[in-house]
Design a protein around this motif. Structure first.
Motif, PDB file in Angstrom:
ATOM      1  N   LEU A 105       0.857  -1.188   0.000  1.00 13.90           N
ATOM      2  CA  LEU A 105       0.000   0.000   0.000  1.00 13.90           C
ATOM      3  C   LEU A 105       0.891   1.234   0.000  1.00 13.90           C
ATOM      4  O   LEU A 105       1.749   1.396   0.878  1.00 13.90           O
ATOM      5  N   VAL A 106       0.716   2.110  -1.003  1.00 12.32           N
ATOM      6  CA  VAL A 106       1.510   3.332  -1.130  1.00 12.32           C
ATOM      7  C   VAL A 106       0.579   4.472  -1.522  1.00 12.32           C
ATOM      8  O   VAL A 106      -0.556   4.245  -1.952  1.00 12.32           O
ATOM      9  N   PRO A 107       1.027   5.741  -1.384  1.00 19.73           N
ATOM     10  CA  PRO A 107       0.178   6.867  -1.797  1.00 19.73           C
ATOM     11  C   PRO A 107       0.052   6.958  -3.315  1.00 19.73           C
ATOM     12  O   PRO A 107       0.887   6.449  -4.069  1.00 19.73           O
ATOM     13  N   CYS A 108      -1.018   7.589  -3.760  1.00 23.59           N
ATOM     14  CA  CYS A 108      -1.169   7.981  -5.157  1.00 23.59           C
ATOM     15  C   CYS A 108      -1.756   9.386  -5.190  1.00 23.59           C
ATOM     16  O   CYS A 108      -2.050   9.974  -4.146  1.00 23.59           O
ATOM     17  N   GLU A 109      -1.947   9.937  -6.384  1.00 23.88           N
ATOM     18  CA  GLU A 109      -2.297  11.351  -6.506  1.00 23.88           C
ATOM     19  C   GLU A 109      -3.652  11.683  -5.905  1.00 23.88           C
ATOM     20  O   GLU A 109      -3.902  12.833  -5.517  1.00 23.88           O
ATOM     21  N   ASN A 110      -4.569  10.719  -5.786  1.00 22.14           N
ATOM     22  CA  ASN A 110      -5.902  10.981  -5.234  1.00 22.14           C
ATOM     23  C   ASN A 110      -6.199  10.160  -3.985  1.00 22.14           C
ATOM     24  O   ASN A 110      -7.350  10.072  -3.578  1.00 22.14           O
ATOM     25  N   GLY A 111      -5.202   9.579  -3.380  1.00 16.44           N
ATOM     26  CA  GLY A 111      -5.439   8.773  -2.193  1.00 16.44           C
ATOM     27  C   GLY A 111      -4.347   7.748  -2.005  1.00 16.44           C
ATOM     28  O   GLY A 111      -3.192   8.084  -1.749  1.00 16.44           O
ATOM     29  N   VAL A 112      -4.710   6.448  -2.167  1.00 15.81           N
ATOM     30  CA  VAL A 112      -3.749   5.365  -2.005  1.00 15.81           C
ATOM     31  C   VAL A 112      -3.898   4.407  -3.179  1.00 15.81           C
ATOM     32  O   VAL A 112      -4.888   4.446  -3.918  1.00 15.81           O
ATOM     33  N   GLN A 113      -2.901   3.551  -3.357  1.00 12.22           N
ATOM     34  CA  GLN A 113      -2.935   2.553  -4.411  1.00 12.22           C
ATOM     35  C   GLN A 113      -2.328   1.253  -3.896  1.00 12.22           C
ATOM     36  O   GLN A 113      -1.435   1.266  -3.041  1.00 12.22           O
TER      37      GLN A 113
ATOM     38  N   ALA B  33      -2.176  10.580  -0.076  1.00 12.21           N
ATOM     39  CA  ALA B  33      -2.143  10.236   1.342  1.00 12.21           C
ATOM     40  C   ALA B  33      -0.838  10.719   1.957  1.00 12.21           C
ATOM     41  O   ALA B  33       0.243  10.529   1.400  1.00 12.21           O
ATOM     42  N   SER B  34      -0.934  11.371   3.127  1.00 20.01           N
ATOM     43  CA  SER B  34       0.250  11.846   3.842  1.00 20.01           C
ATOM     44  C   SER B  34       0.677  10.877   4.934  1.00 20.01           C
ATOM     45  O   SER B  34       1.776  10.975   5.461  1.00 20.01           O
ATOM     46  N   CYS B  35      -0.186   9.932   5.326  1.00 22.93           N
ATOM     47  CA  CYS B  35       0.153   8.855   6.244  1.00 22.93           C
ATOM     48  C   CYS B  35      -0.838   7.723   5.996  1.00 22.93           C
ATOM     49  O   CYS B  35      -1.999   7.968   5.639  1.00 22.93           O
ATOM     50  N   LEU B  36      -0.400   6.495   6.173  1.00 22.59           N
ATOM     51  CA  LEU B  36      -1.257   5.355   5.831  1.00 22.59           C
ATOM     52  C   LEU B  36      -0.806   4.109   6.581  1.00 22.59           C
ATOM     53  O   LEU B  36       0.303   4.028   7.104  1.00 22.59           O
ATOM     54  N   ASP B  37      -1.727   3.141   6.632  1.00 21.97           N
ATOM     55  CA  ASP B  37      -1.434   1.813   7.158  1.00 21.97           C
ATOM     56  C   ASP B  37      -2.598   0.914   6.771  1.00 21.97           C
ATOM     57  O   ASP B  37      -3.646   1.403   6.331  1.00 21.97           O
ATOM     58  N   TRP B  38      -2.425  -0.392   6.928  1.00 25.69           N
ATOM     59  CA  TRP B  38      -3.525  -1.298   6.634  1.00 25.69           C
ATOM     60  C   TRP B  38      -3.400  -2.555   7.468  1.00 25.69           C
ATOM     61  O   TRP B  38      -2.354  -2.870   8.030  1.00 25.69           O
ATOM     62  N   ALA B  39      -4.550  -3.249   7.577  1.00 26.92           N
ATOM     63  CA  ALA B  39      -4.607  -4.590   8.132  1.00 26.92           C
ATOM     64  C   ALA B  39      -5.051  -5.489   6.988  1.00 26.92           C
ATOM     65  O   ALA B  39      -6.190  -5.418   6.532  1.00 26.92           O
ATOM     66  N   ALA B  40      -4.124  -6.306   6.487  1.00 28.13           N
ATOM     67  CA  ALA B  40      -4.358  -7.068   5.255  1.00 28.13           C
ATOM     68  C   ALA B  40      -4.434  -8.555   5.565  1.00 28.13           C
ATOM     69  O   ALA B  40      -3.531  -9.121   6.182  1.00 28.13           O
ATOM     70  N   SER B  41      -5.536  -9.183   5.139  1.00 28.81           N
ATOM     71  CA  SER B  41      -5.662 -10.633   5.183  1.00 28.81           C
ATOM     72  C   SER B  41      -5.809 -11.136   3.757  1.00 28.81           C
ATOM     73  O   SER B  41      -5.646 -10.377   2.797  1.00 28.81           O
ATOM     74  N   ALA B  42      -6.152 -12.408   3.606  1.00 28.66           N
ATOM     75  CA  ALA B  42      -6.217 -12.979   2.267  1.00 28.66           C
ATOM     76  C   ALA B  42      -7.324 -12.348   1.428  1.00 28.66           C
ATOM     77  O   ALA B  42      -7.142 -12.066   0.246  1.00 28.66           O
TER      78      ALA B  42
ATOM     79  N   ILE C 193      -9.711  -9.737   2.847  1.00 27.38           N
ATOM     80  CA  ILE C 193     -10.235  -8.472   3.372  1.00 27.38           C
ATOM     81  C   ILE C 193      -9.083  -7.511   3.612  1.00 27.38           C
ATOM     82  O   ILE C 193      -8.043  -7.883   4.161  1.00 27.38           O
ATOM     83  N   LEU C 194      -9.268  -6.269   3.195  1.00 25.69           N
ATOM     84  CA  LEU C 194      -8.312  -5.198   3.453  1.00 25.69           C
ATOM     85  C   LEU C 194      -9.022  -4.097   4.234  1.00 25.69           C
ATOM     86  O   LEU C 194     -10.151  -3.719   3.902  1.00 25.69           O
ATOM     87  N   THR C 195      -8.375  -3.599   5.276  1.00 23.87           N
ATOM     88  CA  THR C 195      -8.861  -2.430   6.003  1.00 23.87           C
ATOM     89  C   THR C 195      -7.767  -1.379   5.929  1.00 23.87           C
ATOM     90  O   THR C 195      -6.675  -1.571   6.468  1.00 23.87           O
ATOM     91  N   ILE C 196      -8.058  -0.280   5.247  1.00 27.12           N
ATOM     92  CA  ILE C 196      -7.044   0.737   4.943  1.00 27.12           C
ATOM     93  C   ILE C 196      -7.381   2.011   5.704  1.00 27.12           C
ATOM     94  O   ILE C 196      -8.522   2.489   5.664  1.00 27.12           O
ATOM     95  N   VAL C 197      -6.396   2.573   6.408  1.00 26.30           N
ATOM     96  CA  VAL C 197      -6.545   3.865   7.070  1.00 26.30           C
ATOM     97  C   VAL C 197      -5.528   4.821   6.459  1.00 26.30           C
ATOM     98  O   VAL C 197      -4.385   4.457   6.201  1.00 26.30           O
ATOM     99  N   SER C 198      -5.962   6.047   6.192  1.00 24.02           N
ATOM    100  CA  SER C 198      -5.060   7.022   5.563  1.00 24.02           C
ATOM    101  C   SER C 198      -5.541   8.427   5.880  1.00 24.02           C
ATOM    102  O   SER C 198      -6.722   8.663   6.155  1.00 24.02           O
ATOM    103  N   GLY C 199      -4.595   9.366   5.860  1.00 28.51           N
ATOM    104  CA  GLY C 199      -4.887  10.785   6.042  1.00 28.51           C
ATOM    105  C   GLY C 199      -4.199  11.586   4.966  1.00 28.51           C
ATOM    106  O   GLY C 199      -3.264  11.113   4.310  1.00 28.51           O
ATOM    107  N   ALA C 200      -4.657  12.835   4.782  1.00 27.58           N
ATOM    108  CA  ALA C 200      -4.110  13.668   3.700  1.00 27.58           C
ATOM    109  C   ALA C 200      -3.939  15.100   4.175  1.00 27.58           C
ATOM    110  O   ALA C 200      -4.593  16.017   3.683  1.00 27.58           O
ATOM    111  N   ASN C 201      -3.055  15.298   5.182  1.00 24.68           N
ATOM    112  CA  ASN C 201      -2.770  16.636   5.713  1.00 24.68           C
ATOM    113  C   ASN C 201      -4.052  17.354   6.129  1.00 24.68           C
ATOM    114  O   ASN C 201      -4.264  18.522   5.816  1.00 24.68           O
ATOM    115  N   SER C 202      -4.923  16.643   6.831  1.00 22.13           N
ATOM    116  CA  SER C 202      -6.149  17.228   7.368  1.00 22.13           C
ATOM    117  C   SER C 202      -6.350  16.662   8.765  1.00 22.13           C
ATOM    118  O   SER C 202      -5.571  15.841   9.243  1.00 22.13           O
TER     119      SER C 202
END
Length: 740
Positions: A677-685, A709-718, A720-729
């Motif tokens: 999981l990495v940032p992209c121009e409109n969020g994450v990719q 995204a200015s900060c991100l993390d995820w909980a990844a299983s086979a 299901i993905l749960t992605i949390v991210s922020g964008a300087n807000s």
């Protein structure tokens, strides 16, 4: 009782539990025999309970009197090794749960214990033991507590010296013994039961967790089946609608029944009437587009067009009448079906209008009736399809791209921060999220598919700024570490929102910019910089006692290097450091030795730092993120060997470091080393990685238009993905995604 020579980790843990149980019950004679057997088998350092302590037991708490007597006897015997081992054992098993107030008292008691040992050695004339103490314990003694005591072996008659005289008085030693006794009593009042006494509760907990895991798996399978059934219904509905749309041959057959020219339609070209086509575009609620084309006769003149536009035929009047009824909300030929969506009614009438426009002007009444019959039947089927679509699953409201491997199930927003969110991290189990804005830390619970604030705590010093966080691996995700720019590392219990431990870093490096905890929960690394952010230091702590084990030596040509990011391998024997000079360094923590070192960037004359580093789960690769937005896969066995890299676009780099040089987490990896999981121009990719193709973009998730995204993390299983991210807000977005 003796364990096998060179026993494995399980036997060592069992030895600790038995030792803990014997001390808890006060079976000092049995403990002495057990330690003697361990010493014979070379399975670990023995704690020698001297013969002056008689056997006995305490039913409900530790026998403080016997422990104090044992410590005093070891001091009187000048046995530094056994004294240190016993105190380390007590610290590891009992003192780790001390709160912040008890931690300061523990530190004073420990210093006084070793000073009492030195005073006893000097009084007995054992200067060799004094020198041995400073030689063996110099790495563990803080300079600001023991600076004056290093001169003790070289001072004649220290009992007459103003610096040391108070400690040679009998009153001080008695006061220390009483303080030690009271402190141990206070600690043991709240000490948890030994692990051997909790085996039934642990077994019941494991069974409950197993049952809960089974139920959750059943619920997940049920949800997956419901999602698949919903999409199958949508697909069948689209196929039904598409099948009921007249084909081009059917429209030509209707046209052939007429005897006159077809009146020109809106889709016919006035410039080139010989090649005109009539198009009716249908758009259903699920994104399906179907275009109906019917061939138009050639040879029409502009005069015919103008005359036909002035003279209204019965079909033209019927067309206008249909349009008028359409605006009022009714549809001809349907008495029991109403279309509530205005756009769908327009599409439905467009079908009928296109059918009428395909009939020749002045055709027989039979042709009109046939056209009307076909149009009415088509309209009824279209209305029936639209009405049935209103009862479909809510997934139809957000139809993902068919090529995306994941579909978005839900989106939650956290907006309780008062300023820009700088860091966000999932707990090891993935059930909680910790986020920080520099002054406040919020902990959110994601259990039962609901979002709620579990804990909130702020820095006790209003001027201090929280620069880093790290979860401590525990069964219940209850411990969280924070570091600030005022030389303080705090350990919080998120279930009670209280600080249970606080430790100060050396004053020469007051700014704590990074924390890394081992997966075993036994070691902690802290990265500090000077107040000017020029030089840095990395300290390894014992997480149970919060004692400094060692300081990693960072060397550079110009001497100005800081560790911006750190990560342990699976057994905490190695640590990877990403540094401000653009280098990656691998250290052996046990030997305090740098094993490997290489430059992560080959771009000359451009300053690039390594801001994120991560071991793969099998410890064969190391992944780094540079400040210029390049994700790189390195070999963990051959220094500097690069396998692949992925460059983020300039619009994807959105982090704000500020003046503290503390970087957020900008990439996350799953436990298969194949998804990132990495940032992209409109969020994450989401990226996938393979040996043949390297990194490839699998799916982009748009969260904020025009913001990465200015900060991100995820909980990844086979699945299901749960992605949390922020964008300087001041808010975070959490998306739950399911594999298709």
């Amino acid at each position: 009782m003796a364990s096998n020579s060179g026993g494995n980790l399980n036997s060592s843990e069992l030895d600790d539990q038995i030792r803990e149980y014997l001390v808890y019950r006060g079976f000092t004679a049995a403990a002495r025999s057990f330690e003697a057997e361990l010493a014979k088998s070379n399975s670990g350092p023995a704690i020698n309970f001297t013969n002056t302590v008689s056997s006995g037991f305490v039913d409900k708490s530790c026998n403080v009197d016997k422990i104090v007597d044992t410590l005093m006897n070891l001091i009187a015997a000048h046995d530094l090794v056994q004294l240190t081992n016993l105190w380390s054992f007590l610290s590891k098993k009992f003192f780790w749960s001390c709160d912040s107030g008890q931690s300061s008292a523990l530190r004073k008691i420990e210093i006084s214990l070793y000073r009492c040992f030195l005073v006893n050695c000097v009084t007995s004339g054992r200067s060799d033991k004094v020198l041995e103490f400073f030689e063996k314990s110099s790495k563990l003694l803080p300079q600001y507590d023991w600076g004056e005591w290093y001169g003790l072996p070289y001072v004649k008659n220290p009992e007459l010296n103003d610096r040391y005289a108070p400690f040679f008085q009998r009153a001080w030693q008695e006061t220390f013994t009483i303080s030690l006794h009271n402190f141990l009593n206070t600690v043991f009042l709240s000490v948890p039961k030994p692990s051997l006494l909790n085996h039934r509760q642990e077994a019941a907990l494991v069974l409950n967790l197993r049952d809960e895991n089974f139920l959750l798996k059943e619920q997940l399978l049920t949800k997956q089946m419901q999602a698949r059934n919903s999409f199958e219904k949508i697909s069948s509905l689209d196929s039904t609608i598409e099948a009921k749309i007249p084909t081009e041959s059917e429209l030509k057959e209707l046209q052939a029944r007429g005897n006159a020219d077809v009146p020109i339609t809106d889709g016919q070209s006035l410039e080139n009437p010989g090649k005109t086509t009539s198009k009716a575009t249908l758009v259903n609620g699920f994104g399906l587009r179907q275009t109906i084309k019917s061939a138009m006769p050639k040879g029409r003149s502009k005069a015919t067009v103008s005359s036909s536009s002035k003279k209204k035929s019965p079909l033209t009047a019927r067309k206008n009448e249909d349009v008028g009824k359409q605006k009022s909300g009714s549809i001809p030929g349907t008495t029991h079906h109403q279309i509530e969506n205005g756009g769908d009614s327009c599409q439905s009438n467009a079908v009928k209008m296109s059918l009428e426009s395909s009939l020749p002007n002045g055709s027989s009444h039979r042709g009109q009736r046939d056209a009307q019959s076909v149009g009415d039947s088509l309209l009824r089927s279209r209305v029936s399809g639209l009405n049935s679509s209103t009862s479909t699953s809510s997934y139809s409201l957000h139809h993902p791209n068919s090529s995306d491997p994941y579909m978005i199930l839900s989106t939650d927003e956290y907006s309780c921060h008062s300023s820009t969110v700088t860091h966000c991290y999932f707990s090891p189990s993935g059930k909680r999220v910790a986020s920080s804005d520099g002054s406040t830390v919020n902990v959110w619970s994601l259990e039962n598919s609901s979002v709620k604030t579990l804990a909130t705590f702020a820095s006790s010093n209003s001027k201090a700024r929280i620069l880093c966080m790290e979860w401590v691996p525990t069964k219940d995700d209850s411990l969280l570490l924070t570091g600030n720019d005022r030389s303080v590392i705090r350990l919080y219990d998120v279930t009670t929102s209280k600080c249970i431990r606080e430790v100060e870093t050396p004053v020469t490096f007051p700014v704590v910019i990074g924390l890394a905890c081992s997966s075993t929960g036994s070691r902690l690394l802290s990265s500090q910089t000077s107040a000017s952010h020029v030089t840095g230091s990395v300290i390894c702590w014992d997480l149970k006692t919060f004692q400094i084990e060692r300081q990693l030596a960072l060397s550079s040509q110009n001497g100005n290097v800081k560790a911006l990011t750190m990560d342990f391998n699976h057994n905490a024997s190695l640590v990877a450091l990403g540094c401000s000079d653009g280098s990656v360094r691998i250290f052996d923590v046990q030997q305090n030795e740098q094993l490997m070192h290489w430059a992560a960037s080959t771009v000359k004359m451009v300053h690039v730092s390594v801001i994120n580093v991560k071991f793969s789960f099998d410890d064969t690769y190391i992944y780094t993120m540079s400040s210029n937005g390049i994700l790189t896969k390195w070999s963990a066995l051959k220094p500097g060997t690069k396998f692949s890299e992925f460059a983020l676009s300039q619009k994807s780099i959105n982090f704000n470091v500020g003046s503290h040089h503390s970087f957020p987490k900008l990439f996350a990896i799953d436990n298969t080393n194949s998804r990132f999981l990495v940032p992209c121009e409109n969020g994450v990719q989401i990226l996938t990685s393979s040996t043949e193709d390297g990194f490839r973009v699998s799916q982009k998730v748009s969260n904020w238009p025009g913001k990465a995204a200015s900060c991100l993390d995820w909980a990844a299983s086979a699945n299901i993905l749960t992605i949390v991210s922020g964008a300087n807000s001041n808010s975070l977005l959490v998306r739950h995604m399911l594999a298709k």
